[in-house]
Structure formats: C-alpha cells, structure tokens
Design an enzyme around this catalytic site. Structure first.
Site, PDB file in Angstrom:
ATOM      1  CB  SER A 144      -0.102   2.025  -1.254  1.00  0.00           C
ATOM      2  OG  SER A 144      -0.967   1.650  -0.227  1.00  0.00           O
TER       3      SER A 144
ATOM      4  NE  ARG B 103     -13.000  -3.001   2.309  1.00  0.00           N
ATOM      5  CZ  ARG B 103     -11.709  -2.814   2.086  1.00  0.00           C
ATOM      6  NH1 ARG B 103     -11.023  -3.696   1.380  1.00  0.00           N
ATOM      7  NH2 ARG B 103     -11.088  -1.767   2.562  1.00  0.00           N
TER       8      ARG B 103
ATOM      9  CB  SER C 133     -10.090   7.556   2.488  1.00  0.00           C
ATOM     10  OG  SER C 133      -9.983   6.655   1.404  1.00  0.00           O
TER      11      SER C 133
ATOM     12  CG  ASP D 128      -3.510  -0.508   5.819  1.00  0.00           C
ATOM     13  OD1 ASP D 128      -4.738  -0.342   5.974  1.00  0.00           O
ATOM     14  OD2 ASP D 128      -2.926  -0.247   4.748  1.00  0.00           O
TER      15      ASP D 128
ATOM     16  CE  LYS E 122      -8.844   0.683   6.482  1.00  0.00           C
ATOM     17  NZ  LYS E 122      -8.510   1.508   5.304  1.00  0.00           N
TER      18      LYS E 122
ATOM     19  NE  ARG F  17      -7.747  -5.370   8.343  1.00  0.00           N
ATOM     20  CZ  ARG F  17      -6.978  -4.892   7.370  1.00  0.00           C
ATOM     21  NH1 ARG F  17      -6.520  -3.652   7.435  1.00  0.00           N
ATOM     22  NH2 ARG F  17      -6.675  -5.656   6.332  1.00  0.00           N
TER      23      ARG F  17
ATOM     24  NE  ARG G 278      -2.910  -4.498   5.844  1.00  0.00           N
ATOM     25  CZ  ARG G 278      -1.906  -4.548   4.968  1.00  0.00           C
ATOM     26  NH1 ARG G 278      -0.841  -5.275   5.221  1.00  0.00           N
ATOM     27  NH2 ARG G 278      -1.964  -3.863   3.846  1.00  0.00           N
TER      28      ARG G 278
HETATM   29  C1  S3P Z   1      -4.664   2.439   0.618  1.00  0.00           C
HETATM   30  C2  S3P Z   1      -5.319   3.290   1.465  1.00  0.00           C
HETATM   31  C3  S3P Z   1      -5.870   2.864   2.761  1.00  0.00           C
HETATM   32  C4  S3P Z   1      -5.316   1.537   3.225  1.00  0.00           C
HETATM   33  C5  S3P Z   1      -5.262   0.525   2.118  1.00  0.00           C
HETATM   34  C6  S3P Z   1      -4.413   1.031   0.967  1.00  0.00           C
HETATM   35  C7  S3P Z   1      -4.175   2.960  -0.671  1.00  0.00           C
HETATM   36  O1  S3P Z   1      -7.275   2.740   2.655  1.00  0.00           O
HETATM   37  O2  S3P Z   1      -6.069   1.022   4.294  1.00  0.00           O
HETATM   38  O3  S3P Z   1      -4.710  -0.700   2.592  1.00  0.00           O
HETATM   39  O4  S3P Z   1      -3.323   2.314  -1.306  1.00  0.00           O
HETATM   40  O5  S3P Z   1      -4.611   4.045  -1.076  1.00  0.00           O
HETATM   41  P1  S3P Z   1      -8.256   4.009   2.863  1.00  0.00           P
HETATM   42  O6  S3P Z   1      -8.031   4.946   1.747  1.00  0.00           O
HETATM   43  O7  S3P Z   1      -9.632   3.404   2.816  1.00  0.00           O
HETATM   44  O8  S3P Z   1      -7.917   4.561   4.201  1.00  0.00           O
END
Ligand code: S3P
Length: 438
Positions: free
Chosen positions: A24, A124, A169, A317, A344, A348, A392
C-alpha cells in the site's frame, strides 16, 4: 505454465529475516512523488508486480522514474498538472489498488485514459469508486454501466463532494482524495470504520492539508506537494505468513525485522495475541511517518476465538492466513462481518474453505465469514489445492502444508510475485520445507 509450490511438514523455523516493503505504501509513494514538484527518493520499495504496474503507468504518463538499485528509486515529480496523456491502455495487471487509485486520479486530469487489468481485476467491483467520482462530475464508462473494467476516463474539472462511503475501504477513500487533490475546494470522505490511513499520513508528509475528524477525512484541493525521502516499512501483510508459520511449527523462534505496525494494519497481531500467540514487538521506532518494530514470534498453542467485528477492517488482507492459524487452534473459531473477502483477488472465503477442507479441516462457510474447527496437532494434508491465482491464498495454503502429515501441493502460485517476490526462498532460509515443483 502455472507454477506450483509443494510444502511439507517442517522442522522448527529459526532465524532473522526482513520482508519486502509494504505494498500500500509503495503504490502511494510512487503516486504522490509523481504529483509533487521536485525529486523524491524512495528506498525499500516493494518491487512486486502490482507496484511495477503503477510505476509503468506513471512512466506512460511522462514521469521520469529511475531505479537506482534494488528497491531504491528516484522520481522526478511533474506536479498536479504535469501528467501527459498516456498513448496506450494502462494495464494494472492484478492490482485492485493501482486500478482504483488511478481511476480517482485520472478522473480529474484533462485527458483521455483507459484502465484495464487481468481477468481477476476485470471481475472486481469498480462501481464503488466510479459512483462517487461521478458525483464529482467525472466522466467514466466501463462494462456493466461502469461497474467493471476496462474503464474509459474522459478527464474533467471536478467539483468537491462530501462522500459517505458505505464500505470501509482505503482504496475508495484514496481514489476520492486523489480526485480531490486536483479539485478546487474541500473534498471529504466519511467511512463506516477507519481503513488504513497511509494516504493521509503520506499526503501530510508531502505538504498537503489533511484534516481528520473521527471517521471523516477532508482534503484541500491544489496543495503544494513537495518531493520527499521515503523509507518503506516491511509489509505486515507479508510478515503475516512467516509469523503464523512460526506460531504453528513446533520449536520455532524467529524475528522479522522492520515491520510496519501502523494501528490501522495490526488487526492480525491483535487476533493472534488474543489466541495466545507469543509475539513480541521489539525496538519500536518511526520511519517516514509510519511506526515500525521487529517482531519476535515463537511457537504457541493457539486457542480458538470469535473474531470481534470491529477488528475486521484492520485485518482484512490477513484472513486467508488467519484461517490457517484457526485450523490449528483449540476449539471453534468464528469469523463474521468479513463479506469484503468475497471481492478480493479471489473470493477468499470460498477459496480458503475449499483449500483447507481438502487437507482435513472441518469448516462451515458463512455468507460473511466462516466457522473453523481447529485440529490440535497436524492437518492431514496429502492433496493438491487451488490458489485461485490469488497470492495470499497461495501463501496461506503453503503454510498449512508445513503443519500437515502429508505434503500439500498448491497449484498456480505465480501471483505470489504481485506482493511477495522471493517468498519461497525466504521461508526456506528459516528452514521451511517449501519448494517450487511441477
Ligand atoms: C489497500 C486497501 C485494501 C486492501 C488492499 C490494499 C490499499 O483494499 O485489501 O490489499 O492499499 O488501499 P480495500 O480498500 O478494498 O479494503
């Protein structure tokens, strides 16, 4: 050809390791560096395929990004209005983060762009970012009325909004904040629960005005972003795999150095501690506005728990590997309120129920989670299990193989490279019996 991993009952895991940089934070470092003025230097950047897609996209929009050495990059920022129209489709591969964040950014850029990705990414949900961006005046179209990629973006001058997001999110929050960066006035997002806050932290470090009021975050348009030096902490979402492996393999004692422990990301640590996991946070420090520590993890007999619903966004995650921990805990573990897991890189919940049930675990699938009956000592193993091309899921099922009587073959592990290049080799360095195989 798909690559498979074969994992076998393992001797105790021992040693000190570091894991690759946080995914991230790595995406955000490239994005904000490109939008700043002046030079940014990033070290310990994750060189996984997802982040390489973000780098390629910005190069495609005229940003100079130089790789100095492994994980070390120099980015020459072009400013909020300096991106050039890409002359081809921007291919985001498997990366939901790259796709959603760039949709927000590009909605407010004065040019035409098209975002696409692999089969998983094209299935997605994109409506969660497209819908609020349309409220800002964005012109975005795509399959199924803009719910699915490829997305076609005709960049526009936008108007600021106050958005109440139905999902916790960080991708939605960040997409809107990125649109708001290039929009005059104050744009705000309120979430039902706090998602990871790396955007807020890093934007402030680059000089933006970001205000937080409870679950509401507000950004002032047209900030002067100035290039920075960024050190990316180790990804706790990657550390999760050796961490759970060490908890489960008898006699293990490992230390994972320099792991990011931002409180919006440490849900798994809280759950494992509650289950009786011996995990110590050593040498806590701050690197580039993010808290970091070394994690010492020792083998522990875990107890089953009911996962508190409020922990879910902070561990989102990590549930695939959490399922494996629960499979070796004493009693029945219950997870609810995690329906986001179904959208995801794979579904999952069903992927883990499928994989673990093939190697002897008794699980009940729920619409928003699962009930997992723990087995005290060893799983049966002895089966081929499907990763559903999800990094994952692949790593989680390989960890399950380390505590199984018979070998577990995990099919289709290529996508481990999206987030954790060198995973199998790093696990081997701790003594784990994981090998690439046919
Ligand atoms: C992320 C946010 C999460 C996470 C992803 C990375 C990010 O997703 O699952 O692996 O870097 O902002 P969501 O925003 O869909 O929850």
């Amino acid at each position: 050809m798909r690559k498979n991993l074969i994992a076998k009952e393992s001797p105790p895991l021992k040693g000190r390791i570091t894991v690759p940089g946080d995914k991230s934070i790595s995406h955000r470092a490239i994005i904000f560096a490109a939008l700043a003025t002046g030079e940014t230097q990033v070290t310990k950047l994750l060189e996984g395929e997802d982040v390489l897609r973000t780098i390629a996209a910005f190069r495609g929009m005229g940003v100079e990004i130089e790789r100095l050495e492994a994980g070390s990059y120099r980015i020459e920022g072009v400013g909020l209005d300096g991106l050039a129209e890409p002359n081809d489709v921007l291919d985001m591969g498997n990366s939901g983060t790259a796709m959603r964040l760039l949709t927000g950014l590009l909605a407010s850029q004065p040019f035409f762009s098209v975002l696409s990705g692999d089969e998983s990414l094209r299935s997605r949900p994109m409506g969660r970012v497209v819908e609020p961006l349309r409220k800002m005046g964005a012109k975005i179209s795509g399959r199924d009325g803009g719910k699915l990629a490829p997305l076609v973006i005709e960049g526009q001058e936008l108007i600021p909004i106050e958005y109440n997001s139905p999902v916790a999110s960080a991708q939605v929050k960040t997409a809107i904040m990125l649109a708001g960066l290039n929009t005059a006035g104050e744009t705000s997002v309120t979430e039902p629960a706090l998602s990871r806050d790396h955007t807020e932290r890093m934007l402030q470090a680059f000089g933006a005005e970001v205000q937080r009021d409870g679950l509401k975050v507000t950004i002032d348009g047209w900030p002067d972003l100035v290039g920075q030096k960024i050190v990316v902490p180790g990804d706790i979402s990657s550390a999760a795999f050796p961490m759970v492996a060490a908890l489960l393999v008898p006699g293990s004692d490992i230390t994972i150095e320099g792991v990011g422990i931002n409180p919006t990301r440490t849900g798994l640590l809280d759950l494992l501690l509650k289950m009786g996991g011996q995990i110590e946070q050593l040498n806590p420090r701050e690197e580039g506005g993010e808290p970091v520590a070394d994690l010492r993890v020792r083998h522990s007999q875990l107890q089953a728990i009911e996962v508190p619903v409020d922990v879910v966004p902070r561990a989102i995650d990590e549930f695939p590997i959490f399922f494996v921990a629960a499979a070796l805990a004493d009693g029945q573990t219950v997870l609810r309120g995690a329906d986001e897991l179904r959208v995801k890189e794979s579904d999952r919940i069903s992927a883990m129920v499928d994989g673990l049930s093939r190697i002897g675990v008794v699980l009940g699938e729920l619409p928003d989670g699962a009930m997992i009956q723990g087995i005290w000592e060893r799983l049966a193993g002895g089966a081929d299990v499907e990763s559903y091309s999800d990094h994952r899921i692949a790593m989680s099922l390989s960890v399950a193989g380390l505590v199984s009587h018979n070998p577990v073959k995990v099919l289709g592990c290529d996508n481990i490279n999206t987030s954790f290049p060198g995973y199998a080799e790093l696990m081997q360095s701790l003594g784990a019996d994981i090998v690439w195989g046919g």
